[in-house]
Design an enzyme around this catalytic site. Structure first.
Site, PDB file in Angstrom:
ATOM      1  N   LYS A   1       6.916  -3.774   3.963  1.00 53.18           N
ATOM      2  CA  LYS A   1       7.949  -4.774   3.648  1.00 53.18           C
ATOM      3  C   LYS A   1       9.293  -4.064   3.633  1.00 53.18           C
ATOM      4  O   LYS A   1       9.797  -3.719   2.550  1.00 53.18           O
ATOM      5  CB  LYS A   1       7.706  -5.320   2.233  1.00 53.18           C
ATOM      6  CG  LYS A   1       6.799  -6.478   2.101  1.00 53.18           C
ATOM      7  CD  LYS A   1       7.032  -7.099   0.714  1.00 53.18           C
ATOM      8  CE  LYS A   1       5.781  -7.508   0.056  1.00 53.18           C
ATOM      9  NZ  LYS A   1       5.980  -8.008  -1.314  1.00 53.18           N
TER      10      LYS A   1
ATOM     11  N   ASP B   1       6.444  -1.540  -0.644  1.00 51.65           N
ATOM     12  CA  ASP B   1       7.415  -2.547  -1.053  1.00 51.65           C
ATOM     13  C   ASP B   1       8.728  -1.808  -1.357  1.00 51.65           C
ATOM     14  O   ASP B   1       9.507  -1.536  -0.453  1.00 51.65           O
ATOM     15  CB  ASP B   1       6.808  -3.239  -2.285  1.00 51.65           C
ATOM     16  CG  ASP B   1       7.556  -4.467  -2.747  1.00 51.65           C
ATOM     17  OD1 ASP B   1       8.170  -5.136  -1.926  1.00 51.65           O
ATOM     18  OD2 ASP B   1       7.512  -4.771  -3.950  1.00 51.65           O
TER      19      ASP B   1
ATOM     20  N   ILE C   1       0.232  -1.518   0.734  1.00 53.06           N
ATOM     21  CA  ILE C   1       1.522  -2.121   1.089  1.00 53.06           C
ATOM     22  C   ILE C   1       2.664  -1.264   0.529  1.00 53.06           C
ATOM     23  O   ILE C   1       2.552  -0.730  -0.574  1.00 53.06           O
ATOM     24  CB  ILE C   1       1.584  -3.571   0.552  1.00 53.06           C
ATOM     25  CG1 ILE C   1       2.856  -4.293   1.009  1.00 53.06           C
ATOM     26  CG2 ILE C   1       1.439  -3.665  -0.935  1.00 53.06           C
ATOM     27  CD1 ILE C   1       2.777  -5.813   0.833  1.00 53.06           C
TER      28      ILE C   1
HETATM   29  P1  5GP Z   1       6.125  -0.165  -4.299  1.00 51.42           P
HETATM   30  O1  5GP Z   1       5.994   0.995  -5.230  1.00 51.42           O
HETATM   31  O2  5GP Z   1       6.312   0.220  -2.859  1.00 51.42           O
HETATM   32  O3  5GP Z   1       7.197  -1.132  -4.765  1.00 51.42           O
HETATM   33  O4  5GP Z   1       4.848  -1.038  -4.427  1.00 51.42           O
HETATM   34  C1  5GP Z   1       3.623  -0.642  -4.036  1.00 51.42           C
HETATM   35  C2  5GP Z   1       2.552  -1.401  -4.778  1.00 51.42           C
HETATM   36  O5  5GP Z   1       3.017  -2.645  -5.270  1.00 51.42           O
HETATM   37  C3  5GP Z   1       1.428  -1.730  -3.854  1.00 51.42           C
HETATM   38  O6  5GP Z   1       0.456  -0.717  -3.856  1.00 51.42           O
HETATM   39  C4  5GP Z   1       0.896  -3.010  -4.427  1.00 51.42           C
HETATM   40  O7  5GP Z   1      -0.054  -2.726  -5.430  1.00 51.42           O
HETATM   41  C5  5GP Z   1       2.090  -3.659  -5.084  1.00 51.42           C
HETATM   42  N1  5GP Z   1       2.677  -4.705  -4.213  1.00 51.42           N
HETATM   43  C6  5GP Z   1       3.837  -4.665  -3.530  1.00 51.42           C
HETATM   44  N2  5GP Z   1       4.035  -5.789  -2.824  1.00 51.42           N
HETATM   45  C7  5GP Z   1       2.947  -6.563  -3.049  1.00 51.42           C
HETATM   46  C8  5GP Z   1       2.540  -7.867  -2.576  1.00 51.42           C
HETATM   47  O8  5GP Z   1       3.191  -8.564  -1.797  1.00 51.42           O
HETATM   48  N3  5GP Z   1       1.338  -8.326  -3.044  1.00 51.42           N
HETATM   49  C9  5GP Z   1       0.559  -7.609  -3.899  1.00 51.42           C
HETATM   50  N4  5GP Z   1      -0.583  -8.165  -4.268  1.00 51.42           N
HETATM   51  N5  5GP Z   1       0.907  -6.383  -4.355  1.00 51.42           N
HETATM   52  C10 5GP Z   1       2.090  -5.872  -3.933  1.00 51.42           C
END
Ligand code: 5GP
Length: 185
Positions: free
Chosen positions: A133, A105, A103
């Site tokens: 997202k 985020d 995912i």
């Molecule tokens: P980013 O660095 O893009 O903020 O986040 C990536 C990581 O955050 C993902 O690999 C995941 O481990 C975690 N993460 C982000 N959103 C979610 C979510 O809705 N649920 C879960 N379980 N993990 C998330």
């Protein structure tokens, strides 16, 4: 019981929907990389199930490796810090890389890994993400293959955890508010 005692509030994507979408993405990747080398890199732990299902839908010889990062300060809030806690086992120099993430985020994890892997001299890097997202994005990152776009909600299942649980759910779902609230107290 698979959902561990009624913790799930809503199923966003069923096992069947995920399976069908991954089949489509696999066909696209197979088409795009025909005649070329391909190294699939799964980002642990969240992408372990996605990567396992995806590579079986890519009808080409592939090399598979994993990299593990920690990026979360608390269970549901990004700290913005990314650390490699298990590096790749193989050299990726002159290889076509496909980075597989559960995912996106904020985008911070993918941005960090893209820069890190680029510095190792691959032939090219593309990204394949199961869930996007876009509302939560802090930094722009390229997404070449995408499963589904979702709202800014916290999801579990199909590899994604809450407090290291729920990864084994075969679908992607939201948790009940009281579950998230209770274990964060
Ligand atoms: P980013 O660095 O893009 O903020 O986040 C990536 C990581 O955050 C993902 O690999 C995941 O481990 C975690 N993460 C982000 N959103 C979610 C979510 O809705 N649920 C879960 N379980 N993990 C998330």
């Amino acid at each position: 019981m698979a959902d561990m005692g009624g913790s799930i509030s809503k199923i966003l994507f069923t096992e069947e929907q995920i399976k069908n979408r991954i089949k489509e993405i696999g066909m696209q990747i197979t088409e795009d990389y025909k005649g070329e080398n391909l190294t699939v890199i799964g980002i642990l732990k969240g992408a372990f199930i996605f990567a396992a299902d995806l590579v079986r839908q890519i009808k080409l010889p592939v090399t598979v490796d994993f990299i593990a990062v920690s990026s979360y300060g608390s269970a549901t809030q990004s700290s913005g810090e990314v650390k490699i806690i298990k590096d790749l086992d193989i050299s990726v120099k002159d290889k076509n890389l496909l980075l597989v993430e559960d995912i996106v985020d904020t985008g911070l994890t993918l941005k960090y890994l893209l820069e890190n892997l680029k510095s190792r001299g691959p032939a090219g890097i593309k990204t394949c993400v199961l869930l996007d997202k876009p509302q939560a994005r802090k930094v722009e990152v390229p997404i070449n293959y995408k499963g589904f776009t979702i709202d800014n909600v916290f999801v579990v299942g199909y590899g994604l955890d809450y407090d290291q649980k729920f990864r084994n759910l075969p679908y992607i779902a939201c948790l009940k508010k009281e579950v998230v609230g209770k274990s964060r107290e």
